[in-house]
Design a protein around this motif. Structure first.
Motif, PDB file in Angstrom:
ATOM      1  N   ARG A 128       2.780  -3.755  -7.704  1.00 36.04           N
ATOM      2  CA  ARG A 128       2.821  -4.628  -6.536  1.00 36.04           C
ATOM      3  C   ARG A 128       1.433  -4.688  -5.925  1.00 36.04           C
ATOM      4  O   ARG A 128       0.736  -3.672  -5.809  1.00 36.04           O
ATOM      5  N   PHE A 129       0.999  -5.901  -5.572  1.00 34.42           N
ATOM      6  CA  PHE A 129      -0.245  -6.077  -4.825  1.00 34.42           C
ATOM      7  C   PHE A 129       0.128  -6.562  -3.439  1.00 34.42           C
ATOM      8  O   PHE A 129       1.057  -7.341  -3.275  1.00 34.42           O
ATOM      9  N   ALA A 130      -0.599  -6.106  -2.419  1.00 30.64           N
ATOM     10  CA  ALA A 130      -0.325  -6.586  -1.068  1.00 30.64           C
ATOM     11  C   ALA A 130      -1.540  -6.333  -0.199  1.00 30.64           C
ATOM     12  O   ALA A 130      -2.425  -5.540  -0.553  1.00 30.64           O
ATOM     13  N   THR A 131      -1.582  -7.058   0.923  1.00 25.26           N
ATOM     14  CA  THR A 131      -2.638  -6.810   1.895  1.00 25.26           C
ATOM     15  C   THR A 131      -1.976  -6.282   3.154  1.00 25.26           C
ATOM     16  O   THR A 131      -0.989  -6.851   3.630  1.00 25.26           O
ATOM     17  N   ILE A 132      -2.473  -5.159   3.674  1.00 28.25           N
ATOM     18  CA  ILE A 132      -1.877  -4.626   4.897  1.00 28.25           C
ATOM     19  C   ILE A 132      -2.972  -4.367   5.917  1.00 28.25           C
ATOM     20  O   ILE A 132      -4.158  -4.210   5.557  1.00 28.25           O
ATOM     21  N   GLU A 133      -2.571  -4.367   7.174  1.00 23.73           N
ATOM     22  CA  GLU A 133      -3.539  -4.106   8.231  1.00 23.73           C
ATOM     23  C   GLU A 133      -3.352  -2.670   8.689  1.00 23.73           C
ATOM     24  O   GLU A 133      -2.367  -2.344   9.358  1.00 23.73           O
ATOM     25  N   LEU A 134      -4.287  -1.823   8.280  1.00 28.49           N
ATOM     26  CA  LEU A 134      -4.145  -0.393   8.600  1.00 28.49           C
ATOM     27  C   LEU A 134      -4.262  -0.170  10.098  1.00 28.49           C
ATOM     28  O   LEU A 134      -3.549   0.603  10.687  1.00 28.49           O
ATOM     29  N   GLU A 135      -5.242  -0.835  10.670  1.00 34.84           N
ATOM     30  CA  GLU A 135      -5.348  -0.813  12.120  1.00 34.84           C
ATOM     31  C   GLU A 135      -6.003  -2.123  12.516  1.00 34.84           C
ATOM     32  O   GLU A 135      -6.564  -2.813  11.652  1.00 34.84           O
ATOM     33  N   PRO A 136      -5.943  -2.479  13.772  1.00 29.84           N
ATOM     34  CA  PRO A 136      -6.428  -3.809  14.149  1.00 29.84           C
ATOM     35  C   PRO A 136      -7.826  -4.055  13.579  1.00 29.84           C
ATOM     36  O   PRO A 136      -8.753  -3.268  13.814  1.00 29.84           O
ATOM     37  N   GLY A 137      -7.943  -5.110  12.799  1.00 33.39           N
ATOM     38  CA  GLY A 137      -9.237  -5.486  12.252  1.00 33.39           C
ATOM     39  C   GLY A 137      -9.562  -4.829  10.923  1.00 33.39           C
ATOM     40  O   GLY A 137     -10.536  -5.181  10.273  1.00 33.39           O
ATOM     41  N   LEU A 138      -8.756  -3.855  10.505  1.00 32.15           N
ATOM     42  CA  LEU A 138      -9.048  -3.194   9.219  1.00 32.15           C
ATOM     43  C   LEU A 138      -7.968  -3.584   8.212  1.00 32.15           C
ATOM     44  O   LEU A 138      -6.878  -3.014   8.195  1.00 32.15           O
ATOM     45  N   HIS A 139      -8.320  -4.593   7.395  1.00 32.99           N
ATOM     46  CA  HIS A 139      -7.383  -5.067   6.376  1.00 32.99           C
ATOM     47  C   HIS A 139      -7.752  -4.439   5.046  1.00 32.99           C
ATOM     48  O   HIS A 139      -8.927  -4.420   4.682  1.00 32.99           O
ATOM     49  N   VAL A 140      -6.743  -3.939   4.376  1.00 31.77           N
ATOM     50  CA  VAL A 140      -7.009  -3.399   3.042  1.00 31.77           C
ATOM     51  C   VAL A 140      -6.048  -4.027   2.048  1.00 31.77           C
ATOM     52  O   VAL A 140      -4.935  -4.417   2.384  1.00 31.77           O
ATOM     53  N   ARG A 141      -6.558  -4.120   0.815  1.00 34.30           N
ATOM     54  CA  ARG A 141      -5.750  -4.638  -0.270  1.00 34.30           C
ATOM     55  C   ARG A 141      -5.199  -3.405  -0.987  1.00 34.30           C
ATOM     56  O   ARG A 141      -5.941  -2.439  -1.206  1.00 34.30           O
ATOM     57  N   ILE A 142      -3.895  -3.400  -1.314  1.00 38.27           N
ATOM     58  CA  ILE A 142      -3.343  -2.244  -2.027  1.00 38.27           C
ATOM     59  C   ILE A 142      -2.722  -2.676  -3.342  1.00 38.27           C
ATOM     60  O   ILE A 142      -2.326  -3.835  -3.508  1.00 38.27           O
ATOM     61  N   MET A 143      -2.728  -1.730  -4.258  1.00 39.15           N
ATOM     62  CA  MET A 143      -2.032  -1.955  -5.529  1.00 39.15           C
ATOM     63  C   MET A 143      -1.180  -0.713  -5.762  1.00 39.15           C
ATOM     64  O   MET A 143      -1.672   0.411  -5.659  1.00 39.15           O
ATOM     65  N   GLU A 144       0.096  -0.925  -6.008  1.00 42.11           N
ATOM     66  CA  GLU A 144       1.008   0.196  -6.299  1.00 42.11           C
ATOM     67  C   GLU A 144       1.484   0.038  -7.733  1.00 42.11           C
ATOM     68  O   GLU A 144       1.731  -1.083  -8.196  1.00 42.11           O
ATOM     69  N   ARG A 145       1.592   1.200  -8.389  1.00 36.42           N
ATOM     70  CA  ARG A 145       2.063   1.098  -9.771  1.00 36.42           C
ATOM     71  C   ARG A 145       2.646   2.464 -10.178  1.00 36.42           C
ATOM     72  O   ARG A 145       2.054   3.497  -9.857  1.00 36.42           O
ATOM     73  N   PRO A 146       3.782   2.477 -10.845  1.00 32.47           N
ATOM     74  CA  PRO A 146       4.349   3.758 -11.293  1.00 32.47           C
ATOM     75  C   PRO A 146       3.465   4.369 -12.397  1.00 32.47           C
ATOM     76  O   PRO A 146       2.853   3.627 -13.152  1.00 32.47           O
ATOM     77  N   ALA A 147       3.409   5.691 -12.393  1.00 34.47           N
ATOM     78  CA  ALA A 147       2.651   6.390 -13.450  1.00 34.47           C
ATOM     79  C   ALA A 147       3.414   7.675 -13.814  1.00 34.47           C
ATOM     80  O   ALA A 147       4.327   8.084 -13.091  1.00 34.47           O
ATOM     81  N   ARG A 148       3.016   8.294 -14.932  1.00 35.32           N
ATOM     82  CA  ARG A 148       3.684   9.535 -15.350  1.00 35.32           C
ATOM     83  C   ARG A 148       2.637  10.638 -15.448  1.00 35.32           C
ATOM     84  O   ARG A 148       1.579  10.454 -16.031  1.00 35.32           O
ATOM     85  N   VAL A 149       2.965  11.751 -14.788  1.00 30.66           N
ATOM     86  CA  VAL A 149       2.076  12.913 -14.898  1.00 30.66           C
ATOM     87  C   VAL A 149       2.921  14.030 -15.507  1.00 30.66           C
ATOM     88  O   VAL A 149       3.896  14.471 -14.879  1.00 30.66           O
ATOM     89  N   ARG A 150       2.569  14.376 -16.743  1.00 29.42           N
ATOM     90  CA  ARG A 150       3.333  15.378 -17.505  1.00 29.42           C
ATOM     91  C   ARG A 150       4.833  15.052 -17.434  1.00 29.42           C
ATOM     92  O   ARG A 150       5.644  15.905 -17.095  1.00 29.42           O
TER      93      ARG A 150
END
Ligand code: ADP
Length: 460
Positions: free
Chosen positions: A122-144
């Protein structure tokens, strides 16, 4: 609005159109630039996020106790996150935060993002705090063999700043472009419409007496030139028709004069032999017909432009007395008093014959239409630079609606009365022509029951 719009000049309307079209074009251009830049920068961020994800995934490990570990060791034996510019979080499938690396302290972020809603890309843009926009990418992964969700972050500030700058440039450029376009539009319209102004001025000055004039044709090949050419052709036809009409009037009057003279001679001979009322009345009619023909010929001559104006200094007293003498007999017959008042012994510059003709027609009317035993005065005065001759009578007066029409040819307010008095409806038309030809004018002040004042105003 549409009323207002239609009352603007073509120049102003063109100016508005230019400005509007320019703003629309600039806006469309800015929109396209905005979209392209946004798309390019956004996909660049997403590409970076994928790289960040691969790096983070490759560094994750899990110890036997099921605790998440970071593979790379830093120089001081720490977890070595510093080598990674990316921000990331690792969440368990049960939505528990396992690991978080942000270049800011957790406490600085007020709106920490919620856990991933589901383990999927999933890709999305969220506003962490007023004026601070970040783009995020979520993806499942496997660790051991253990399923986790990795979320990587990228700051969007640069992208947003660039887009904001595009909007700012547009907001600054649009009014400037609109103003330049409006000025340019006005200038172009002004230049291309200038010949129309000249044409209109010339067309206004063309009257039935100056039909020989033509509109200026600046360029016969452009639209305005064509318009002027067409207009000139119309003037040409009009001039020919007018000339033909005048010729006809002159010829017809001329042709009528000869048999009429013969008729009168025969009538006068017959009357000498025996006094016959029928012959007298025929002679009277012949006399009127002759007067009419003379008037028509006078008008035709005037309009043909063949009457020359010879302005000279004239003592008005002389002309007025001359005119009064000419109608004296008629006035005496009606027991009217005819008075000439010229206290300042004024003189004026005018054509003697034309002035005499005009005054005679007006005074003749006064005698004709005023009742018996009334008073008619011819007075002179100065009015600023102009010289005014007032002809006042105590006649029936003229209603305002007839004031301009009585100067038209053959216009008579009361046809029967005019005929009975020997009028043809041409006297005032001739008088007006004679005075206007010299740059003067005739004014009328009259109302029913209050007599009439005809004013002949001569220019200085
Ligand atoms: P006409 O030969 O009929 O007098 P004019 O052109 O001289 O023709 O005058 C036009 C009409 O104006 C006349 O028929 C008459 O009705 C009216 N009119 C002119 N002068 C006077 C006047 N002084 N008083 C009243 N009516 C007048």
């Amino acid at each position: 609005m549409s009323h207002w719009w239609h009352r603007r000049s073509v120049k102003v309307r063109l100016m508005f159109w230019y400005a509007t079209i320019t703003v629309v074009v600039v806006a469309a251009f800015a929109f396209v630039v905005f979209e392209v830049v946004e798309h390019r920068l956004a996909s660049e961020i997403d590409r970076q996020l994928r790289i960040d994800f691969d790096v983070v995934e490759a560094q994750l490990d899990m110890d036997d106790a099921g605790k998440l570990r970071w593979l790379v060791r830093g120089a001081h034996g720490d977890e070595g996150f510093a080598r990674l510019s990316a921000w990331f979080e690792v969440w368990s499938e049960e939505k528990l935060l396992l690991l978080r690396h942000w270049p800011v302290r957790d406490t600085d972020i007020k709106n920490a993002p919620p856990p991933p809603s589901e383990p999927s890309l999933r890709f999305a843009t969220i506003e962490l705090e007023p004026g601070l926009h970040v783009r995020i990418m979520e993806r499942p992964a496997r660790v051991r063999g253990q399923g986790v969700v990795v979320r990587v972050f990228r700051d969007e500030s640069d992208l947003r700043r660039t887009l904001r700058e595009i909007v700012e440039v547009f907001l600054l450029a649009a009014p400037v472009a609109a103003a330049l376009a409006a000025l340019g539009g006005y200038w172009v319209a002004h230049r291309s419409l200038r010949p129309i102004g000249a044409m209109a001025a010339r067309a206004t000055s063309i009257t039935s007496e100056s039909l020989g004039q033509r509109l200026p044709v600046a360029n016969a090949h452009d639209e305005l030139g064509q318009l002027a050419t067409v207009f000139n052709a119309t003037l040409q036809r009009l001039e020919s028709s007018f000339a033909e009409l005048r010729r006809f009037t002159a010829d017809a009057s001329h042709e009528l004069r000869t048999p009429l003279t013969a008729l009168r001679a025969v009538g006068e001979d017959a009357l000498r032999e025996q006094d016959n009322p029928a012959i007298s009345s025929m002679l009277e009619e012949a006399q009127r017909l002759e007067e009419l023909i003379e008037s028509l010929l006078a008008l035709a001559r005037m309009e043909s432009g063949k009457v020359s104006v010879l302005p000279q200094r004239i003592a008005l007293e002389e002309v007025l007395r001359d005119v009064a003498e000419s109608v004296r007999l008629l006035a005496v017959e009606k027991q009217q008093t005819l008075e000439v008042q010229n206290p300042a012994a004024l003189s004026a510059t005018a054509d003697r014959l034309l002035l005499r003709q005009a005054l005679l027609n007006i005074v003749h009317n006064a005698v004709r239409y005023a009742p018996t035993q009334s008073r008619i005065t011819l007075g002179t005065r100065r009015q600023g630079e102009e010289t005014v001759i007032d002809i006042c009578d105590e006649g029936p007066g003229i209603a305002p609606e007839h004031h301009t029409k009585i100067f038209d040819r053959f216009y008579r307010i009361d046809k029967a009365r005019s005929r009975a008095e020997g009028g043809h409806g041409l006297g005032l038309a001739i008088a007006q022509w004679a005075i206007e030809r010299q740059g003067g004018r005739i004014e009328l002040e009259s109302s029913i029951g209050n007599g009439s004042v005809f004013r002949v105003v001569l220019p200085a």
